[in-house]
Write an enzyme that holds these catalytic residues in place. Structure first.
Site, PDB file in Angstrom:
ATOM      1  N   LYS A  56      -3.949 -10.354  -6.734  1.00 49.23           N
ATOM      2  CA  LYS A  56      -5.211 -10.795  -6.121  1.00 49.23           C
ATOM      3  C   LYS A  56      -6.362  -9.898  -6.600  1.00 49.23           C
ATOM      4  CE  LYS A  56      -5.928  -8.347  -1.929  1.00 49.23           C
ATOM      5  NZ  LYS A  56      -6.106  -8.104  -0.570  1.00 49.23           N
ATOM      6  N   LYS A  73       0.824  -1.212   0.000  1.00 45.90           N
ATOM      7  CA  LYS A  73       0.000   0.000   0.000  1.00 45.90           C
ATOM      8  C   LYS A  73       0.853   1.254   0.000  1.00 45.90           C
ATOM      9  CE  LYS A  73      -4.514  -1.548   1.428  1.00 45.90           C
ATOM     10  NZ  LYS A  73      -5.658  -1.412   2.311  1.00 45.90           N
ATOM     11  N   LYS A 124     -10.897  -4.740  -4.794  1.00 46.14           N
ATOM     12  CA  LYS A 124     -11.807  -3.637  -5.124  1.00 46.14           C
ATOM     13  C   LYS A 124     -11.037  -2.339  -5.386  1.00 46.14           C
ATOM     14  CE  LYS A 124     -12.534  -3.813  -0.196  1.00 46.14           C
ATOM     15  NZ  LYS A 124     -13.231  -4.648   0.735  1.00 46.14           N
TER      16      LYS A 124
HETATM   17  P1  TYM Z   1     -10.617  -6.869   3.475  1.00 48.63           P
HETATM   18  O1  TYM Z   1     -11.697  -5.912   3.781  1.00 48.63           O
HETATM   19  O2  TYM Z   1      -9.573  -6.457   2.473  1.00 48.63           O
HETATM   20  O3  TYM Z   1     -11.208  -8.249   2.989  1.00 48.63           O
HETATM   21  C1  TYM Z   1     -12.244  -8.893   3.718  1.00 48.63           C
HETATM   22  C2  TYM Z   1     -12.047 -10.394   3.619  1.00 48.63           C
HETATM   23  O4  TYM Z   1     -12.019 -10.822   2.256  1.00 48.63           O
HETATM   24  C3  TYM Z   1     -10.843 -11.592   2.010  1.00 48.63           C
HETATM   25  N1  TYM Z   1     -10.393 -11.320   0.631  1.00 48.63           N
HETATM   26  C4  TYM Z   1     -10.134 -12.274  -0.269  1.00 48.63           C
HETATM   27  N2  TYM Z   1     -10.211 -13.612  -0.209  1.00 48.63           N
HETATM   28  C5  TYM Z   1      -9.893 -14.316  -1.336  1.00 48.63           C
HETATM   29  N3  TYM Z   1      -9.498 -13.727  -2.493  1.00 48.63           N
HETATM   30  C6  TYM Z   1      -9.404 -12.387  -2.606  1.00 48.63           C
HETATM   31  N4  TYM Z   1      -9.044 -11.824  -3.773  1.00 48.63           N
HETATM   32  C7  TYM Z   1      -9.739 -11.594  -1.458  1.00 48.63           C
HETATM   33  N5  TYM Z   1      -9.766 -10.255  -1.220  1.00 48.63           N
HETATM   34  C8  TYM Z   1     -10.166 -10.108   0.067  1.00 48.63           C
HETATM   35  C9  TYM Z   1      -9.820 -11.082   3.025  1.00 48.63           C
HETATM   36  O5  TYM Z   1      -8.811 -12.040   3.273  1.00 48.63           O
HETATM   37  C10 TYM Z   1     -10.699 -10.835   4.233  1.00 48.63           C
HETATM   38  O6  TYM Z   1     -10.881 -12.011   4.974  1.00 48.63           O
HETATM   39  N6  TYM Z   1      -7.774  -6.183   7.484  1.00 48.63           N
HETATM   40  C11 TYM Z   1      -8.933  -6.846   6.955  1.00 48.63           C
HETATM   41  C12 TYM Z   1     -10.224  -6.451   7.684  1.00 48.63           C
HETATM   42  C13 TYM Z   1     -10.156  -6.651   9.154  1.00 48.63           C
HETATM   43  C14 TYM Z   1     -10.208  -7.900   9.842  1.00 48.63           C
HETATM   44  C15 TYM Z   1     -10.161  -7.554  11.238  1.00 48.63           C
HETATM   45  C16 TYM Z   1     -10.295  -9.223   9.416  1.00 48.63           C
HETATM   46  C17 TYM Z   1     -10.101  -5.663  10.092  1.00 48.63           C
HETATM   47  N7  TYM Z   1     -10.100  -6.204  11.331  1.00 48.63           N
HETATM   48  C18 TYM Z   1     -10.200  -8.566  12.202  1.00 48.63           C
HETATM   49  C19 TYM Z   1     -10.330 -10.219  10.385  1.00 48.63           C
HETATM   50  C20 TYM Z   1     -10.278  -9.891  11.763  1.00 48.63           C
HETATM   51  C21 TYM Z   1      -9.102  -6.475   5.509  1.00 48.63           C
HETATM   52  O7  TYM Z   1      -8.619  -5.470   5.061  1.00 48.63           O
HETATM   53  O8  TYM Z   1      -9.903  -7.323   4.819  1.00 48.63           O
END
Ligand code: TYM
Length: 336
Positions: free
Chosen positions: A202, A120, A205
Site C-alpha cells: 500500500k 509494524k 508515508k
Molecule cells: P492513517 O493515519 O494511517 O491513515 C489515515 C486514513 O488514510 C487511509 N489510508 C489509505 N487509504 C487508501 N490507500 C492508502 N494507501 C492509504 N493509506 C492510508 C487510512 O485507511 C485512514 O483512513 N489508525 C488510523 C488513525 C486513527 C483512526 C482513529 C481512524 C486513529 N484513531 C479512529 C479512524 C477512527 C491510522 O493509522 O490511519
C-alpha cells in the site's frame, strides 16, 4: 399537531488521521476526500491522532510541526471547523482514559491477530512496544467516545474498525446500550492506493523510497516526476487487470481524481502508450492537490488562528466525549 421546528438530528461521523510524516495521496483518496464530502450531510468529528504516532519513535520538534501541518491540512481541504468538530487527540484526555477501561474488555488474542501490529513489529523489531500492541484499543476509544454511525476510512483500517465494533457489542451486552456500534464507510474507488514502486504494497508515508508515494503537499514537478517513474509492465496497454497491478493502480488513481470509471479511462487511452497515460495521471493529480497545498501554506502561517481553532475544537470535542466517558464509568461501577 405538527411541530415545524422539529428537525431530525444528523447522524454522526468520526475519523482520525496520524500526523506521522507527510500525508499521502492514499490518505486523500482513501479517507480525506470522503471527510470533506460528508460534512454537509453528517455531524462530523475529525481529529489529528497524534497519540497514535508515538508507537514508533518520533523526533519531538518534527512531530510538533507535523501536528500543526496536519491540522492545517484538514482546514485546507475545506473542512469547516465551525460546522464540524476538528481537534487534536492528545488535547482531549478522555481518549486515553477510556482506552484503559476498554483494554480491560479486550482480549490479548484479539490484539495478537491484528495485521498492522504484525507488519509494524516486523518493520521495527527493536521497538515492539506495548502501545503498538494496544493501539487498536485507543482507536476504539477515539471512535466510541463520539457515538458515530459511520467511520470513513481506507481499506487498511477495516480490521481495526471491526475490533472497535466487537468491543462496543461486548460492552453493550454487559451494561446495556452504552455505545453506538459504528459502520466502516469505505470508498468504492481509492480505498487502497498502492505504492508507485511496488504495487503489491500500500502507498504509505513510512515507505523509505520517496518515489513510491505522493505527498499531498508535493510540488507539481515532483508529482509528475514520480508518476513518470511509476512501475508498470512490459506491454503498453492501459487496461485494468490483476496481472497488471501497476497500471491498474494508476487507472484507479486517475479514475478517483477525475471521477471517470475504469472503462472510460481505458477508452481514453486506447492506442496510446504508458508515457502519455502517466503524464495525464500526474497532471490530474497535481491539479487536484495544488489548491489544497496553496491553502495549507497560507493557513499554516497564522499560528495564532490555528491555536484558537484547535483549542476551540478540543473544547467542543471534550463536551461530547465527557458524556460517553462518565456514562461508561458509572456503568462499570466507579464513584462519580
Ligand atoms: P492513517 O493515519 O494511517 O491513515 C489515515 C486514513 O488514510 C487511509 N489510508 C489509505 N487509504 C487508501 N490507500 C492508502 N494507501 C492509504 N493509506 C492510508 C487510512 O485507511 C485512514 O483512513 N489508525 C488510523 C488513525 C486513527 C483512526 C482513529 C481512524 C486513529 N484513531 C479512529 C479512524 C477512527 C491510522 O493509522 O490511519
Amino acid at each position: 399537531m405538527c411541530n415545524t421546528n422539529e428537525t431530525t438530528p444528523k447522524q454522526r461521523v468520526l475519523s482520525c488521521i496520524q500526523p506521522s510524516g507527510l500525508l499521502t495521496l492514499g490518505n486523500y483518496l482513501g479517507a480525506l476526500k470522503n471527510w470533506t464530502q460528508m460534512q454537509s450531510q453528517f455531524d462530523c468529528t475529525f481529529a489529528v491522532a497524534d497519540l497514535h504516532a508515538i508507537t514508533v519513535r518520533q523526533e519531538p520538534a518534527k512531530l510538533r510541526s507535523q501536528i500543526y501541518s496536519t491540522f492545517a491540512l484538514l482546514l485546507a481541504l475545506g473542512i469547516d471547523p465551525e460546522q464540524n468538530t476538528v481537534f487534536i487527540q492528545s488535547q482531549v484526555p478522555y481518549h486515553t482514559a477510556l482506552s484503559w477501561v476498554l483494554s480491560c474488555y479486550t482480549q490479548f488474542g484479539e490484539m495478537s491477530r491484528m495485521t498492522q501490529f504484525k507488519d509494524k513489529s516486523a518493520k521495527h523489531p527493536d521497538n515492539i512496544n506495548v502501545g503498538l500492541f494496544s493501539y487498536p484499543v485507543l482507536m476504539a476509544a477515539d471512535i466510541l467516545l463520539y457515538q458515530p454511525a459511520f467511520v470513513p476510512v481506507g481499506a487498511d483500517q477495516k480490521q481495526h474498525l471491526e475490533i472497535a465494533r466487537d468491543i462496543a457489542l461486548r460492552f453493550n451486552h454487559l451494561y446495556g446500550d452504552v455505545f453506538t456500534v459504528p459502520e466502516a464507510y469505505i470508498p468504492k474507488t481509492g480505498a487502497r492506493i498502492m505504492s508507485l514502486q511496488d504495487p503489491a504494497k500500500k502507498m504509505s508515508k513510512s515507505d523509505d523510497n520517496a518515489n513510491s508515494w505522493i505527498a499531498i503537499l508535493d510540488s507539481k514537478d515532483d508529482i509528475i516526476r514520480k508518476f513518470k517513474r511509476a512501475v508498470t509492465d512490459s506491454d503498453s496497454c492501459v487496461r485494468m487487470s490483476p496481472d497488471k497491478p501497476g497500471v491498474s493502480n494508476l487507472i484507479t488513481i486517475y479514475g478517483a481524481v477525475t471521477g471517470k470509471t475504469a472503462d472510460e479511462v481505458e477508452r481514453e487511452f486506447e492506442g496510446k502508450g504508458y508515457g502519455d497515460f502517466k503524464l495525464a495521471v500526474g497532471e490530474a493529480v497535481a491539479d487536484t492537490l495544488a489548491p489544497i497545498k496553496q491553502r495549507h501554506d497560507e493557513i499554516i502561517k497564522d499560528k495564532k488562528e490555528l491555536e484558537r481553532l484547535y483549542k476551540a475544537g478540543a473544547e467542543k470535542a471534550s463536551r461530547t466525549a465527557a458524556k460517553t466517558y462518565f456514562k461508561v464509568m458509572k456503568k462499570v461501577g466507579f464513584v462519580l
